[in-house]
Design a protein around this motif. Structure first.
Motif, PDB file in Angstrom:
ATOM      1  N   THR A  70      -2.115  -1.636  -5.591  1.00 37.33           N
ATOM      2  CA  THR A  70      -0.778  -1.134  -5.927  1.00 37.33           C
ATOM      3  C   THR A  70      -0.546  -1.182  -7.434  1.00 37.33           C
ATOM      4  N   CYS A 124      -4.256  -4.884  -2.820  1.00 36.38           N
ATOM      5  CA  CYS A 124      -3.861  -3.658  -2.116  1.00 36.38           C
ATOM      6  C   CYS A 124      -3.976  -2.413  -2.994  1.00 36.38           C
ATOM      7  N   GLN A 130       0.822  -1.219   0.000  1.00 35.71           N
ATOM      8  CA  GLN A 130       0.000   0.000   0.000  1.00 35.71           C
ATOM      9  C   GLN A 130       0.853   1.265   0.000  1.00 35.71           C
TER      10      GLN A 130
END
Length: 740
Positions: free
Chosen positions: A658, A656, A633
């Protein structure tokens, strides 16, 4: 005031020469005896010390003469009679030795040193129970008493009386804590009993006391190998081989330890030494072929040469086995595997076909010997019986990516699932699996028991999700235990085994013409080919300052294991560091030799390019999942590995939110992250050249608004990647078709 010290035998000075002798300190005992005799020629303790020392040195006549001199003064001196007995015993004269011992016993029946010699004589005459009786009466300590307990233990262990033998070894150590052989024997017993930590401590103590005790070094080395402590194992084996240089088995294990350290060149030398000593050492020949593939090649040339050498060595090995191998050559199969071949981005189907054919040829010899039954024909009207053989029916990348979804969604009304969990770890996922299948088979130990269990189950189809990751599965997969046998992409490379009929992959992973990469029939399931379940992990941020990562640093997470990073790509990471400064490329490692070799190679590459390695690169310890999620993150970019992508790590990055820059390789194993991005409509972040890859990373690093858009698109589309039951339905249809 100090308490008075008492000896465990009677009449001797506890600090005198005779006490020192019985305690095992012969050098100090002789020195003390000589000092006393210099001032008192008739000192009884000193004379008897001399008598015992002479008996030990084979000068029985001189020893007896001194003891008789003491007896002339005191005919009831039990220690003098013991010295005479010892003199006769050392000369092999059992009858007079026994008579002298009886005289000693008559005069002092509770003396532990006398009881020890009586027990040793009884053992020499095969009177084990008599010896045990005398030793049970002995109280105290001393070298000879320790030897007697140790010798009794050896006989008890030969008889299979393990508990009694262990107890005698403990008595031996209590009597003489410096008895290295007793510590070593206790270690060997506890090793065989599976009490490895206790065994290791015993071996360590034995080697402290007697560094030249080669058997203890060898046994401890085997424990270190079991624990994957490769440097310690290699050191111990070299200690052993310094004394036993003609031991081919030790050279073989040294090769294995050196491979574990990542030193393939030294490993090859060890395997070659084993073969020179024993030309029929099949496992060493096998290891030599596998050792052509370095885990962490230091140059592109070394990596390329290793692939060529592997193919050549396997061909030679196959030819040798056909003409020279003994009937048990199958034991070499799986002992080592060409695991690192997958990390070289080339088509290895031809070389692995040669390797797989060799595995099957050797295992067929075993199958004929034990008469493995032919696979059963499918039972009419019955549910399809499917066996899944895996060492990872637990929380693991293979389980998370592939197996869990199959277990969760294959219809129990149509399929009877039997899981053969060959691994040793059991956790909540193992227990969950047991509640969703017909049965989970665990803990069978030797691979032959697993072969029987799979064969006896009479499966219609057997699936091996990760052939190439452990010895048990490759041996089982080299047998014909079901009419239909399939491999999966848990280890994403063709198996080369003629016994494997099909390979389960996914449409999103495979390039055009992919069948040529496989020796099996390729079956590509729809989309990502699996019903992946997100982790739902709550992130927990680690303290980045502990690794000297500043809040202003751009964080670029490179999550692969060390051997995923080939030398031809070192320049890519250097270029990214230069373009994206200030940044930290975060790699991960345990305290292992592979990571250390990669760090050194990267450091050299950065230095050659004039880029500050220490300002740009961090190797973090492997993180618990909450911390890994927090790093994802925090990261500006997730850096896909080149040539061998990571499916689970890329899916965790998606979870997450990303941004990912993916490499699209030539083969399935290099296309996991790129397939995921294409499924999300993010193909703009897929690269197939170093220049394009580095440019895309730079774009994301420098443009926060762009990163936010990518994150939003990931969040909007990721749910479609999860729990794809349709791919499992396609697998179900395929299994029924293949089973007929």
């Amino acid at each position: 005031m100090l308490a008075k010290l008492f000896s465990f035998w009677r009449g001797e000075d506890a600090a005198g020469p005779l006490a020192l002798y019985h305690a095992g300190d012969t050098e100090q005992a002789e020195r003390a005896a000589n000092e006393r005799l210099a001032s008192a020629a008739n000192d009884r303790d000193a004379l008897l010390t001399q008598a015992f020392l002479l008996a030990d040195r084979g000068r029985g006549k001189d020893a007896a003469a001194i003891a008789e001199r003491v007896l002339a003064t005191n005919p009831r001196d039990a220690q003098a009679w013991l010295a005479i007995a010892r003199a006769h015993s050392m000369a092999g004269r059992r009858k007079p030795a026994s008579e002298a011992l009886q005289a000693a016993l008559l005069r002092d029946g509770n003396d532990a040193t006398i009881l020890a010699d009586v027990a040793l004589l009884a053992l020499a005459e095969g009177q084990v129970e008599t010896a045990a009786h005398h030793l049970s009466r002995a109280r105290g300590n001393g070298r000879r008493l320790g030897v007697a307990h140790r010798e009794l233990a050896a006989i008890l262990l030969q008889r299979g009386q393990l508990q009694a033998g262990e107890r005698e070894l403990e008595h031996a150590i209590a009597a003489d804590p410096r008895d290295a052989l007793a510590h070593a024997n206790l270690g060997a017993l506890r090793k065989d009993l599976g009490r490895r930590d206790e065994a290791a401590r015993s071996f360590e103590r034995a080697l402290e006391l007697m560094p030249q005790l080669s058997e203890a070094a060898y046994n401890l080395a085997m424990l270190r190998i079991d624990a994957k402590d490769w440097p310690a194992a290699a050191t111990l084996l070299r200690t052993y081989l310094a004394q036993q240089p003609r031991d081919a088995e030790a050279q073989y294990w040294l090769g294995n330890a050196l491979m574990g350290q990542g030193d393939a060149q030294a490993a090859r030398a060890a395997y070659e030494a084993a073969v020179r000593i024993d030309s029929h050492h099949e496992r060493a020949r096998w290891g030599l072929a596998m050792a052509q593939l370095p885990a962490i090649p230091m140059t592109v040339e070394e990596q390329q040469q290793g692939v060529l050498a592997f193919g050549e060595q396997v061909r030679k090995l196959r030819a040798w086995c056909r003409t020279h191998a003994k009937g048990d050559a199958w034991q070499a199969v799986g002992a080592q595997q060409p695991f690192f071949l997958a990390y070289v981005e080339e088509n290895h189907a031809e070389a692995l076909h040669e390797y797989g054919s060799l595995c099957v040829e050797l295992m067929e010899g075993w199958a004929r010997k034990v008469k493995v039954p032919k696979p059963a024909v499918r039972r009419a009207g019955a549910k399809l019986r499917v066996g899944i053989v895996s060492g990872h029916i637990q929380r693991h990348s293979v389980w998370d990516a592939v197996l869990r979804g199959w277990v969760a969604h294959l219809d129990p009304a149509r399929f009877e699932l039997h899981l053969f969990h060959t691994g040793g770890v059991q956790d909540a996922e193992t227990r969950w699996a047991a509640g969703h299948v017909e049965r989970v088979v665990q803990g069978l130990g030797d691979w032959t028991a697993w072969a029987k269990a799979v064969s006896d189950t009479q499966c219609d189809v057997v699936i091996y999700p990760e052939i190439g990751m452990d010895a048990t599965t490759v041996r089982l997969a080299s047998l014909r235990l079901a009419r239909v046998q399939l491999a999966g992409w848990g280890h994403p490379l063709t198996t080369g085994l003629p016994t494997i009929d099909g390979y389960l992959s996914a449409e999103a992973f495979e390039p055009e013409g992919a069948q040529q990469h496989y020796t099996e029939r390729l079956h590509a399931l729809p989309r990502l080919g699996c019903a992946y379940r997100p982790y739902g992990t709550k992130p927990q941020a680690p303290d980045l300052s502990a690794w000297n990562i500043a809040p202003s640093d751009r964080l670029l997470v490179a999550p692969g294991v060390a051997f995923k990073y080939g030398p031809r790509d070192d320049a890519l990471w250097v270029d990214i560091a230069r373009r994206c400064a200030p940044c930290k490329l975060v790699f991960f490692s345990g305290n292992d030799a592979h990571a250390r070799r990669l760090q050194q190679r990267l450091r050299d590459a950065f230095a050659s390019a004039g880029v500050d390695y220490d300002a740009s690169v961090r190797f973090l310890p492997w993180q618990p999942q909450p911390a890994f999620f927090a790093l994802l993150q925090r990261a500006e970019v997730f850096l896909d590995t080149v040539g061998f992508s990571g499916f689970n790590t890329a899916m965790q990055a998606v979870e997450c939110g990303t941004p990912i820059v993916a490499w699209e390789g030539r083969f399935m194993r290099g296309r996991f992250a790129s397939a995921i991005l294409r499924s999300l409509g993010l193909q703009a972040w897929v690269a197939n050249s170093h220049e394009a890859y580095a440019e895309k990373v730079q774009q994301l690093c420098e443009d926060a608004e762009l990163r936010a858009k990518v994150k939003a698109k990931i969040a909007a589309g990721r749910d479609a990647l999860y729990e794809d039951k349709g791919s499992v339905d396609a697998l179900a249809t395929l299994l029924e078709k293949l089973a007929g």
